[in-house]
Design an enzyme around this catalytic site. Structure first.
Site, mmCIF file in Angstrom:
data_model
loop_
_atom_site.group_PDB
_atom_site.id
_atom_site.type_symbol
_atom_site.label_atom_id
_atom_site.label_comp_id
_atom_site.label_asym_id
_atom_site.label_seq_id
_atom_site.Cartn_x
_atom_site.Cartn_y
_atom_site.Cartn_z
ATOM 1 N N HIS A 301 0.763 -1.191 0.006
ATOM 2 C CA HIS A 301 0.077 0.080 0.001
ATOM 3 C C HIS A 301 0.904 1.216 -0.047
ATOM 4 C CE1 HIS A 301 -3.241 2.883 1.025
ATOM 5 N NE2 HIS A 301 -4.100 1.869 0.933
ATOM 6 N N ASP A 358 -7.997 -5.245 -0.233
ATOM 7 C CA ASP A 358 -8.368 -6.016 -1.157
ATOM 8 C C ASP A 358 -8.103 -7.502 -0.892
ATOM 9 O OD1 ASP A 358 -7.761 -3.313 -2.899
ATOM 10 O OD2 ASP A 358 -9.698 -4.194 -3.162
HETATM 11 C C1 SDX Z 1 -6.172 -0.003 -2.939
HETATM 12 O O1 SDX Z 1 -4.180 4.510 -2.147
HETATM 13 C C2 SDX Z 1 -5.246 4.036 -1.542
HETATM 14 O O2 SDX Z 1 -5.753 4.263 -0.493
HETATM 15 C C3 SDX Z 1 -5.858 2.787 -2.197
HETATM 16 C C4 SDX Z 1 -6.812 1.884 -1.316
HETATM 17 C C5 SDX Z 1 -8.267 2.735 -1.212
HETATM 18 O O3 SDX Z 1 -8.862 2.404 -0.290
HETATM 19 O O4 SDX Z 1 -8.622 3.698 -2.089
HETATM 20 O O5 SDX Z 1 -6.162 1.585 -0.191
HETATM 21 C C6 SDX Z 1 -7.240 0.572 -2.154
HETATM 22 O O6 SDX Z 1 -5.953 0.431 -4.032
HETATM 23 C C7 SDX Z 1 -5.202 -0.937 -2.266
HETATM 24 C C8 SDX Z 1 -3.986 -1.511 -2.993
HETATM 25 C C9 SDX Z 1 -4.913 -2.562 -3.931
HETATM 26 N N1 SDX Z 1 -3.531 -3.095 -4.855
HETATM 27 C C10 SDX Z 1 -2.925 -4.285 -4.627
HETATM 28 O O7 SDX Z 1 -3.013 -5.027 -4.130
HETATM 29 C C11 SDX Z 1 -1.884 -4.710 -6.046
HETATM 30 C C12 SDX Z 1 -0.742 -4.959 -5.439
HETATM 31 N N2 SDX Z 1 0.007 -4.000 -4.754
HETATM 32 C C13 SDX Z 1 0.979 -3.089 -5.512
HETATM 33 O O8 SDX Z 1 0.937 -3.215 -6.816
HETATM 34 C C14 SDX Z 1 1.399 -1.871 -4.877
HETATM 35 O O9 SDX Z 1 1.853 -2.347 -3.512
HETATM 36 C C15 SDX Z 1 0.539 -0.501 -4.575
HETATM 37 C C16 SDX Z 1 0.114 -0.319 -5.879
HETATM 38 C C17 SDX Z 1 -0.683 -0.765 -3.839
HETATM 39 C C18 SDX Z 1 1.463 0.571 -3.971
HETATM 40 O O10 SDX Z 1 2.456 0.888 -5.148
HETATM 41 P P1 SDX Z 1 3.593 2.045 -4.650
HETATM 42 O O11 SDX Z 1 3.371 2.714 -3.437
HETATM 43 O O12 SDX Z 1 3.931 2.692 -5.945
HETATM 44 O O13 SDX Z 1 4.769 0.824 -4.532
HETATM 45 P P2 SDX Z 1 5.592 0.413 -5.454
HETATM 46 O O14 SDX Z 1 5.159 -0.247 -6.699
HETATM 47 O O15 SDX Z 1 6.599 1.200 -5.732
HETATM 48 O O16 SDX Z 1 6.386 -0.975 -4.815
HETATM 49 C C19 SDX Z 1 7.538 -0.559 -3.817
HETATM 50 C C20 SDX Z 1 8.478 -2.145 -3.920
HETATM 51 C C21 SDX Z 1 8.842 -2.540 -5.301
HETATM 52 O O17 SDX Z 1 10.051 -3.207 -5.059
HETATM 53 P P3 SDX Z 1 11.328 -2.533 -5.347
HETATM 54 O O18 SDX Z 1 11.401 -1.662 -6.558
HETATM 55 O O19 SDX Z 1 11.652 -1.843 -4.184
HETATM 56 O O20 SDX Z 1 12.471 -3.631 -5.607
HETATM 57 O O21 SDX Z 1 7.760 -3.128 -3.403
HETATM 58 C C22 SDX Z 1 7.362 -3.946 -4.450
HETATM 59 C C23 SDX Z 1 7.468 -3.216 -5.732
HETATM 60 O O22 SDX Z 1 8.255 -4.263 -6.900
HETATM 61 N N3 SDX Z 1 5.979 -4.363 -4.344
HETATM 62 C C24 SDX Z 1 5.490 -5.644 -4.326
HETATM 63 C C25 SDX Z 1 4.105 -5.283 -4.201
HETATM 64 N N4 SDX Z 1 3.842 -4.111 -4.006
HETATM 65 C C26 SDX Z 1 4.939 -3.405 -4.042
HETATM 66 N N5 SDX Z 1 6.227 -6.615 -4.755
HETATM 67 C C27 SDX Z 1 5.224 -7.962 -4.999
HETATM 68 N N6 SDX Z 1 4.024 -7.918 -4.615
HETATM 69 C C28 SDX Z 1 3.184 -6.735 -4.238
HETATM 70 N N7 SDX Z 1 2.006 -6.721 -4.064
#
Ligand code: SDX
Length: 424
Positions: A301, A358
């Site tokens: 998140h 989620d």
């Molecule tokens: C919602 O914003 C809100 O409030 C949203 C929400 C709401 O109520 O409106 O809370 C609802 O959208 C919840 C999130 C649902 N999405 C998912 O579950 C999809 C999987 N999660 C992600 O793709 C990710 O964690 C996000 C989109 C939620 C957050 O993305 P960020 O903050 O841009 O983080 P990032 O993509 O920059 O990741 C940081 C690191 C990366 O690795 P490095 O580059 O540091 O090596 O963490 C890794 C990412 O690759 N990473 C994951 C991951 N989420 C982040 N690796 C594996 N699995 C994951 N789920």
């Protein structure tokens, strides 16, 4: 008023500092470009505030989520979705008279114009219900064209009342069943379940366990400050587009699998793991491989760097509801094992990737008999009061201006047109 100093090219600029009621601190850069010619850069808006807001407070480190100061744990346990809608929209809990009148308004406005049912005939049976929802919500503006002159209040009631009907009609259309009209004697959530699952041939028995679970699910989704879809609603609303267009844009933003579409993606992921023999550890490993392109959906998140408080409530609710319903869902077992393994793995721990809202919601929707492709529609029904509260807050703020971010240009510098004869 304290200030922050920024020194650029040997010149120092004093920038005002804003502090919120929860001691959040922001450097106000409104005048930065006029004073220095420079802008700030923050792709993804990780450290950028778009507005001041009094609707929802989140502390991502402490896992705190409050609507108008009320913790969601208390609202989920003691309130219901209609009362929470009123709270988000009006800033205070309603008194008995206000709540009674609001419930009656939502009942009165629950039908959609009979002609709108014809729109459903044009969609293919395989149409994703989020496509239908955003199209139908935008189309409401054709039935209420003077949305600017008409009070925003009545359009807010129309949207909250009708979103259930549109969602249930989309579901009935996808399974080839006749649509079921709203019934005035039913509560908000019971009416929705009835429109979804009743059939003309027999009486649909409304299960109070599911009504309570749906109220809690919708409360937990009701708002989340400046998330992607809410920021989209505010962006479109800032151009003074009508309320239906603004909400339709929010629905489209929510659809993405990184945002509200994640609940559908989580269930599909759990299903794949189940059909692959249940080896969840294999999928945790895959999620850690950068070039796999695979993410553990429902984890991570932008704001919560600790447990998403909603996931904590939903995990417990999943167990309770499945037990009450006598359902033994293997996907819940896989979800809990996935969570346990991930939270012991340094890749997830070091990146503070915890289960989010989620991760468990789909298990509950499934227990209610709601199909996977309707999960994000359920998220939209829950988030609608939040979107509308932010729409109102922006529109009521006379100082709000059209959202128009800047950029740093990195393309070609000036050059002259090349006639075709001289091109390679
Ligand atoms: C919602 O914003 C809100 O409030 C949203 C929400 C709401 O109520 O409106 O809370 C609802 O959208 C919840 C999130 C649902 N999405 C998912 O579950 C999809 C999987 N999660 C992600 O793709 C990710 O964690 C996000 C989109 C939620 C957050 O993305 P960020 O903050 O841009 O983080 P990032 O993509 O920059 O990741 C940081 C690191 C990366 O690795 P490095 O580059 O540091 O090596 O963490 C890794 C990412 O690759 N990473 C994951 C991951 N989420 C982040 N690796 C594996 N699995 C994951 N789920």
């Amino acid at each position: 008023m304290t200030t922050a100093s920024l020194t650029l090219d040997g010149k120092t600029y004093e920038l005002p500092v804003i502090r919120g009621t929860e001691n959040e601190v922001a450097v106000d850069i409104t005048r930065l470009r006029a004073q220095s010619g420079a802008i700030t850069m923050d792709p993804g808006f990780n450290s950028t505030g778009a507005c001041e807001s009094a609707i929802t407070f989140i502390d991502g480190d402490l896992g705190i989520l409050r609507y108008r100061g009320y913790p969601i744990e208390e609202l989920a346990e003691r309130s219901d979705f209609v009362e929470t809608c009123w709270l988000l929209l009006n800033g205070e809990l309603p008194n008995a008279e206000q709540l009674k009148a609001f419930r009656a308004q939502l009942t009165y406005h629950s039908m959609i114009h009979e002609d709108m049912k014809k729109f459903f005939e044009g969609f293919p049976p395989s149409a994703h219900p989020m496509a239908i929802l955003s199209a139908m919500v935008s189309s409401l503006s054709t039935y209420y064209p003077n949305s600017e002159e008409e009070s925003t209040e009545v359009n807010i009631v129309r949207l909250i009342a009708k979103v259930r009907t549109i969602a249930a009609y989309a579901y009935k259309k996808s399974i080839g069943q006749p649509t079921i009209y709203p019934r005035n004697e039913l509560s908000y959530c019971a009416n929705f379940l009835n429109m979804m699952f009743a059939v003309p041939a027999e009486e649909y028995k409304i299960n109070p366990v599911l009504v309570k679970a749906l109220n809690m699910l919708l409360i937990l989704h009701a708002d989340h400050e400046q998330n992607c879809s809410t920021s989209t609603v505010r962006m479109v609303a800032s151009s003074r587009a009508n309320i239906f267009a603004s909400i339709s844009a929010g629905i489209s933003a929510l659809w993405g699998p990184l945002h509200g579409g994640a609940n559908q993606a989580v269930l599909e992921m759990l299903q794949v793991i189940h059909e692959d023999g249940g080896d969840y550890k294999k999928f945790v490993m895959k999620a850690k491989e950068k070039d796999s392109g695979f993410r553990l959906m429902g984890f991570g998140h932008r704001v919560y760097k600790n447990f998403d408080p909603r996931a904590t409530i939903l995990r417990k609710m999943s167990y309770d509801v499945l037990q009450e319903m006598g359902i033994d869902d293997p996907l819940l077992e896989i979800a809990c094992n996935l969570e346990k393994v991930a939270l012991e793995d340094d890749y997830f721990v070091s990146r503070k990737l915890y289960p989010n809202v989620d991760f468990y919601s789909g298990i509950l929707y499934r227990a209610m008999g709601i199909p996977t492709n309707m999960f994000t529609v359920m998220f939209a029904i829950g988030r609608l009061p939040g979107w509308l509260a932010h729409f109102k807050e922006l529109r009521d703020d006379d100082s709000s201006r059209i959202y128009r971010p800047r950029q740093v240009y990195t393309g070609a510098t000036q050059r002259s047109y090349i006639p075709m004869s001289e091109r390679k």
